[in-house]
Design a protein around this motif. Structure first.
Motif, PDB file in Angstrom:
ATOM      1  N   LYS A  62       0.833  -1.203   0.000  1.00 14.77           N
ATOM      2  CA  LYS A  62       0.000   0.000   0.000  1.00 14.77           C
ATOM      3  C   LYS A  62       0.865   1.248   0.000  1.00 14.77           C
ATOM      4  O   LYS A  62       1.852   1.338   0.726  1.00 14.77           O
ATOM      5  CB  LYS A  62      -0.916   0.024   1.232  1.00 14.77           C
ATOM      6  N   ALA A  63       0.486   2.191  -0.838  1.00 14.18           N
ATOM      7  CA  ALA A  63       1.093   3.520  -0.855  1.00 14.18           C
ATOM      8  C   ALA A  63      -0.039   4.534  -0.855  1.00 14.18           C
ATOM      9  O   ALA A  63      -0.907   4.503  -1.727  1.00 14.18           O
ATOM     10  CB  ALA A  63       1.986   3.705  -2.076  1.00 14.18           C
ATOM     11  N   ASP A  64      -0.029   5.421   0.139  1.00 14.34           N
ATOM     12  CA  ASP A  64      -1.112   6.405   0.215  1.00 14.34           C
ATOM     13  C   ASP A  64      -1.166   7.276  -1.031  1.00 14.34           C
ATOM     14  O   ASP A  64      -2.216   7.628  -1.523  1.00 14.34           O
ATOM     15  CB  ASP A  64      -0.938   7.283   1.453  1.00 14.34           C
ATOM     16  N   THR A  65       0.012   7.615  -1.547  1.00 15.82           N
ATOM     17  CA  THR A  65       0.115   8.313  -2.824  1.00 15.82           C
ATOM     18  C   THR A  65       1.343   7.763  -3.528  1.00 15.82           C
ATOM     19  O   THR A  65       2.083   6.953  -2.976  1.00 15.82           O
ATOM     20  CB  THR A  65       0.264   9.839  -2.644  1.00 15.82           C
ATOM     21  N   ILE A  66       1.569   8.191  -4.755  1.00 18.11           N
ATOM     22  CA  ILE A  66       2.756   7.757  -5.492  1.00 18.11           C
ATOM     23  C   ILE A  66       4.029   8.129  -4.732  1.00 18.11           C
ATOM     24  O   ILE A  66       5.001   7.392  -4.696  1.00 18.11           O
ATOM     25  CB  ILE A  66       2.782   8.379  -6.898  1.00 18.11           C
ATOM     26  N   ALA A  67       4.026   9.272  -4.082  1.00 17.67           N
ATOM     27  CA  ALA A  67       5.206   9.703  -3.339  1.00 17.67           C
ATOM     28  C   ALA A  67       5.307   9.041  -1.979  1.00 17.67           C
ATOM     29  O   ALA A  67       6.312   9.153  -1.305  1.00 17.67           O
ATOM     30  CB  ALA A  67       5.177  11.224  -3.165  1.00 17.67           C
ATOM     31  N   GLY A  68       4.251   8.347  -1.574  1.00 15.96           N
ATOM     32  CA  GLY A  68       4.291   7.669  -0.293  1.00 15.96           C
ATOM     33  C   GLY A  68       3.764   8.502   0.865  1.00 15.96           C
ATOM     34  O   GLY A  68       3.846   8.088   2.010  1.00 15.96           O
ATOM     35  N   THR A  99      -2.979   0.684  -3.797  1.00 17.72           N
ATOM     36  CA  THR A  99      -2.462  -0.620  -3.411  1.00 17.72           C
ATOM     37  C   THR A  99      -2.115  -1.442  -4.647  1.00 17.72           C
ATOM     38  O   THR A  99      -2.733  -1.297  -5.694  1.00 17.72           O
ATOM     39  CB  THR A  99      -3.477  -1.406  -2.563  1.00 17.72           C
ATOM     40  N   ASP A 100      -1.115  -2.281  -4.497  1.00 21.34           N
ATOM     41  CA  ASP A 100      -0.732  -3.250  -5.521  1.00 21.34           C
ATOM     42  C   ASP A 100      -0.793  -4.644  -4.915  1.00 21.34           C
ATOM     43  O   ASP A 100      -0.348  -4.852  -3.778  1.00 21.34           O
ATOM     44  CB  ASP A 100       0.685  -2.974  -6.038  1.00 21.34           C
ATOM     45  N   THR A 101      -1.316  -5.580  -5.687  1.00 18.47           N
ATOM     46  CA  THR A 101      -1.410  -6.976  -5.250  1.00 18.47           C
ATOM     47  C   THR A 101      -0.379  -7.796  -6.005  1.00 18.47           C
ATOM     48  O   THR A 101      -0.277  -7.712  -7.227  1.00 18.47           O
ATOM     49  CB  THR A 101      -2.816  -7.535  -5.506  1.00 18.47           C
ATOM     50  N   ALA A 102       0.385  -8.581  -5.259  1.00 16.58           N
ATOM     51  CA  ALA A 102       1.438  -9.393  -5.859  1.00 16.58           C
ATOM     52  C   ALA A 102       1.294 -10.845  -5.405  1.00 16.58           C
ATOM     53  O   ALA A 102       1.051 -11.108  -4.226  1.00 16.58           O
ATOM     54  CB  ALA A 102       2.818  -8.869  -5.482  1.00 16.58           C
ATOM     55  N   ARG A 103       1.452 -11.747  -6.359  1.00 15.71           N
ATOM     56  CA  ARG A 103       1.454 -13.174  -6.049  1.00 15.71           C
ATOM     57  C   ARG A 103       2.895 -13.634  -5.913  1.00 15.71           C
ATOM     58  O   ARG A 103       3.740 -13.326  -6.755  1.00 15.71           O
ATOM     59  CB  ARG A 103       0.749 -13.981  -7.144  1.00 15.71           C
ATOM     60  N   ILE A 104       3.196 -14.372  -4.859  1.00 17.99           N
ATOM     61  CA  ILE A 104       4.551 -14.870  -4.644  1.00 17.99           C
ATOM     62  C   ILE A 104       4.765 -16.090  -5.528  1.00 17.99           C
ATOM     63  O   ILE A 104       4.054 -17.093  -5.403  1.00 17.99           O
ATOM     64  CB  ILE A 104       4.782 -15.218  -3.169  1.00 17.99           C
ATOM     65  N   CYS A 105       5.734 -16.006  -6.420  1.00 14.20           N
ATOM     66  CA  CYS A 105       6.070 -17.127  -7.302  1.00 14.20           C
ATOM     67  C   CYS A 105       7.232 -17.944  -6.751  1.00 14.20           C
ATOM     68  O   CYS A 105       7.312 -19.154  -7.003  1.00 14.20           O
ATOM     69  CB  CYS A 105       6.430 -16.613  -8.700  1.00 14.20           C
ATOM     70  N   LEU A 106       8.138 -17.290  -6.022  1.00 15.04           N
ATOM     71  CA  LEU A 106       9.316 -17.971  -5.474  1.00 15.04           C
ATOM     72  C   LEU A 106       9.770 -17.221  -4.238  1.00 15.04           C
ATOM     73  O   LEU A 106       9.786 -15.992  -4.216  1.00 15.04           O
ATOM     74  CB  LEU A 106      10.449 -18.009  -6.504  1.00 15.04           C
ATOM     75  N   LEU A 107      10.123 -17.991  -3.199  1.00 18.17           N
ATOM     76  CA  LEU A 107      10.662 -17.398  -1.977  1.00 18.17           C
ATOM     77  C   LEU A 107      11.667 -18.360  -1.369  1.00 18.17           C
ATOM     78  O   LEU A 107      11.320 -19.467  -0.953  1.00 18.17           O
ATOM     79  CB  LEU A 107       9.544 -17.092  -0.969  1.00 18.17           C
ATOM     80  N   THR A 108      12.920 -17.951  -1.368  1.00 21.46           N
ATOM     81  CA  THR A 108      14.003 -18.691  -0.745  1.00 21.46           C
ATOM     82  C   THR A 108      14.751 -17.710   0.159  1.00 21.46           C
ATOM     83  O   THR A 108      14.451 -16.505   0.145  1.00 21.46           O
ATOM     84  CB  THR A 108      14.964 -19.288  -1.792  1.00 21.46           C
ATOM     85  N   PRO A 109      15.714 -18.178   0.957  1.00 19.25           N
ATOM     86  CA  PRO A 109      16.447 -17.237   1.809  1.00 19.25           C
ATOM     87  C   PRO A 109      17.126 -16.111   1.038  1.00 19.25           C
ATOM     88  O   PRO A 109      17.348 -15.029   1.598  1.00 19.25           O
ATOM     89  CB  PRO A 109      17.482 -18.137   2.502  1.00 19.25           C
TER      90      PRO A 109
END
Length: 251
Positions: A207-213, A223-233
């Motif tokens: 979430k970003a309240d505005t483009i500048a944050g 808000t942007d929604t992201a799906r996790i495709c890969l997660l390693t250490p």
């Protein structure tokens, strides 16, 4: 002697009476849970901690709602690569349950492993060639002097830090444009400065309240929604609506 003992005796009776009439504190089950974190409306994921006994086929999970640990079958999730970050004892997890089988976890995200700073490289683009086709852009680049071409091919590092308090710090990019930036034939992608992060049905929400944050009164949170495709250490891949971004962990 009797007159001297009477005040002491009366005081003792008063203390006993107050102790008898005093109500015993009530214990709420919700207050005994290890966390009072509640799901957002519509979020069906389970949140909690990984316990001793986790393997590639079994997840031992202590939910934040309290009670005894639950055991879920994760064989299919492991084979279908839906285990994002190998669970370790004490790691915070987000678990999606198979609606057809409540004893099976459809996917597991290690939220603890997701926390930290993730970096990625970005390349500049020709400022005046955005509307041109890729072939025309390549022809223009071929005619550019080597010194300028080297400038264009110099990557910059951006980073995204997901903090434990569920806030976000974005690094890189240019906060304030200058005359020199406007005169450059190339420009770097705009860095979106997120402010918060959380999970919703196994998806990462930034979430970003505005483009500048920075929020302004009346602004609708972006808000942007992201799906996790890969997660390693050391590696992270997020799939957004319009692109897929690869990250590497920064110390």
């Amino acid at each position: 002697m009797k007159k001297a003992l009477f005040p002491i005796f009366a005081t003792m009776l008063l203390m006993i009476a107050c102790g008898t009439n005093q109500q015993q504190p009530t214990t709420d089950v919700a207050d005994d849970a290890i966390s009072l974190k509640k799901n957002l409306p519509g979020d069906s994921a389970l949140y909690g901690l990984a316990c001793d006994g986790c393997t590639d086929s079994v997840l031992v999970f202590l939910p934040y709602s309290g009670g005894d640990p639950d055991t879920f079958d994760i064989i299919n999730a492991f084979q279908q690569h839906r285990i994002y970050g190998h669970p370790r004892i004490g790691d915070e997890l987000a678990v999606i349950i198979n609606p057809a089988d409540r004893d099976e976890a459809y996917s597991v995200v290690n939220m603890e492993m997701l926390k930290g700073e993730w970096g990625y490289q970005v390349l500049p683009q020709l400022r005046s060639a955005e509307s041109l086709r890729k072939r025309m852009q390549r022809r223009m680049i071929e005619r550019i002097p080597d010194s300028l071409r080297q400038l264009m091919l110099t990557p910059r590092e951006y980073s995204l830090r997901l903090k434990r308090d569920y806030t976000v710090t974005a690094r890189g990019g240019v906060r304030h444009r200058t005359t020199t930036d406007d005169m450059s034939p190339v420009e770097y992608p705009t860095l979106k400065r997120y402010t918060d992060w959380y999970f919703y049905n196994g998806m990462l929400i930034l979430k970003a309240d505005t483009i500048a944050g920075f929020s302004k009164e009346g602004d609708v949170p972006d808000t942007d929604t992201a799906r996790i495709c890969l997660l390693t250490p050391d590696s992270l891949i997020l799939e957004f609506n319009d692109h897929t971004q690869e990250y590497y962990r920064k110390e």
